[in-house]
Design an enzyme around this catalytic site. Structure first.
Site, PDB file in Angstrom:
ATOM      1  N   CYS A   1       0.871  -1.181   0.000  1.00  0.00           N
ATOM      2  CA  CYS A   1       0.000   0.000   0.000  1.00  0.00           C
ATOM      3  C   CYS A   1       0.904   1.226   0.000  1.00  0.00           C
ATOM      4  O   CYS A   1       2.132   1.129   0.136  1.00  0.00           O
ATOM      5  CB  CYS A   1      -0.888  -0.001   1.240  1.00  0.00           C
ATOM      6  SG  CYS A   1       0.081   0.055   2.775  1.00  0.00           S
TER       7      CYS A   1
ATOM      8  N   HIS B   1       5.484  -4.844   8.968  1.00  0.00           N
ATOM      9  CA  HIS B   1       5.435  -6.204   9.489  1.00  0.00           C
ATOM     10  C   HIS B   1       5.585  -7.223   8.362  1.00  0.00           C
ATOM     11  O   HIS B   1       4.624  -7.855   7.939  1.00  0.00           O
ATOM     12  CB  HIS B   1       4.126  -6.424  10.259  1.00  0.00           C
ATOM     13  CG  HIS B   1       4.109  -5.722  11.577  1.00  0.00           C
ATOM     14  ND1 HIS B   1       2.947  -5.340  12.221  1.00  0.00           N
ATOM     15  CD2 HIS B   1       5.132  -5.339  12.396  1.00  0.00           C
ATOM     16  CE1 HIS B   1       3.263  -4.743  13.370  1.00  0.00           C
ATOM     17  NE2 HIS B   1       4.567  -4.732  13.488  1.00  0.00           N
TER      18      HIS B   1
ATOM     19  N   GLU C   1       0.490  -0.123  16.469  1.00  0.00           N
ATOM     20  CA  GLU C   1      -0.341   1.018  16.067  1.00  0.00           C
ATOM     21  C   GLU C   1      -1.261   1.457  17.207  1.00  0.00           C
ATOM     22  O   GLU C   1      -1.432   2.653  17.470  1.00  0.00           O
ATOM     23  CB  GLU C   1      -1.164   0.658  14.826  1.00  0.00           C
ATOM     24  CG  GLU C   1      -1.936   1.845  14.295  1.00  0.00           C
ATOM     25  CD  GLU C   1      -2.893   1.493  13.174  1.00  0.00           C
ATOM     26  OE1 GLU C   1      -3.985   2.090  13.137  1.00  0.00           O
ATOM     27  OE2 GLU C   1      -2.561   0.619  12.338  1.00  0.00           O
TER      28      GLU C   1
ATOM     29  N   SER D   1      -1.095  -7.631  10.999  1.00  0.00           N
ATOM     30  CA  SER D   1      -2.526  -7.665  11.316  1.00  0.00           C
ATOM     31  C   SER D   1      -3.368  -7.795  10.049  1.00  0.00           C
ATOM     32  O   SER D   1      -4.274  -8.625   9.965  1.00  0.00           O
ATOM     33  CB  SER D   1      -2.908  -6.393  12.080  1.00  0.00           C
ATOM     34  OG  SER D   1      -4.303  -6.322  12.267  1.00  0.00           O
TER      35      SER D   1
END
Length: 327
Positions: free
Chosen positions: A23, A52, A137, A234
């Site tokens: 992204c 991650h 986060e 995640s």
């Protein structure tokens, strides 16, 4: 001139999801480390994993990045990059106290949630932060206003929430959650707190929801869905859950092609393939080659959105890059 031979149809196919992989926030964070290494030279210290993903971290380590857990591990006066997941304000203070040159690679969409938390805390709201306990986060966002923020870790956590004034409550969320589970959590919160306010704009980021959306499209047709991504990612873990919820017969998370168990493919005719938002596409192509060697030669790319968003590099890095070209 003869036509090139088409790949023979084996009846085994891959549904390749798009959007998948990197992204805009991950791309920016990885580029930040690469450019810092070019500009300042190795070593460059990075607090926590920049994103991650095992492969990305190993690649950057080989180029001279040193990943640390806390600022105390960084020599005084050195350069430290804060990861894409964001940090609490105290982390900046610690960096200042150690005279570190800090470069903030926090994803701008995470920064947006930090700003919302600060604004609602300043207006004395109770803030219900939907997210996973212990995720970097969540720690960073909660650190903006610890006295005002309570964590809600999924729908089952709702019943233990207490607020000071049910008229002044807002929910915010981690950017990488399951869209459906978050909506379920919010619905349950609203049964208890009918005046619960929503964030000004959706906190779950465009990339997370786009990747989940295309997986929902392909999953019902898949005997197995393979998600390329790391276990501490995640959004990658959520993609496996979304695939199973949407009707895939099985779902697996792998970092690399060699982790695929042939038993997963034994009775499969259709394999779905996608990757988390911190995964370079070369890893997906290695999986495609692995599948092709096992007869899955027919690849259909299923596209549900075209992503064009990009983020510019952190200001402090851009400033030094500009000065270096002048010099």
């Amino acid at each position: 001139m003869t036509e090139p031979e088409a790949t023979p149809k084996t009846g085994k196919r891959v549904l390749l999801a798009k959007p998948r992989g990197y992204c805009a926030g991950v791309d920016r964070a990885v580029q930040t480390v690469e450019e810092a290494l070019k500009l300042y030279g190795a070593p460059i210290y990075v607090r926590k994993q920049i994103v991650h993903n095992k492969h990305v971290v190993q690649t950057l380590e080989a180029r001279g990045a040193i990943f640390v857990e806390e600022n105390e591990e960084v020599p005084e006066g050195a350069t430290v990059i804060f990861s894409a997941h964001g940090v609490a304000p105290e982390v900046y203070e610690q960096a200042k106290a150690r005279s570190l040159r800090a470069i903030d690679a926090t994803c701008p969409l995470v920064t947006k949630v930090h700003q919302e938390a600060k604004r609602f805390a300043a207006e004395d709201y109770d803030i219900l932060l939907i997210g996973h306990e212990g995720h970097e986060e969540v720690i960073g966002t909660a650190g903006e206003a610890p006295a005002h923020i309570q964590l809600v870790d999924g729908p089952d956590d709702v019943d233990r929430i207490t607020v000071r004034d049910p008229n002044k409550v807002v929910w915010l969320s981690q950017t990488t959650l399951s869209v459906d589970e978050t909506l379920e959590t919010v619905a349950r919160l609203k049964t208890r707190l009918p005046l619960l306010q929503s964030p000004p704009s959706d906190d779950i980021c465009y990339a997370t929801s786009n990747r989940q959306h295309v997986v929902k499209e392909i999953a019902p047709d898949c005997d197995v869905v393979i998600v390329v991504g790391s276990r501490n990612s995640s959004n990658s873990v959520r993609l496996v859950e979304v695939a199973l919820d949407a009707g895939a017969r099985a779902g697996h998370l792998v970092d690399f092609a060699h982790e695929i168990d042939d038993a997963w493919l034994a009775d499969a005719r259709t394999v779905g393939l996608t990757s988390g938002a911190s995964v370079p596409d070369e890893l997906v192509h290695e999986v495609l080659a692995h599948l092709a060697a096992r007869g899955f030669t027919d690849v259909d790319e299923v596209v549900t959105a075209n992503e064009r968003l990009t983020f510019s590099l952190p200001q402090e890095l851009k400033r030094d890059m500009k000065a270096a070209t002048r010099g």
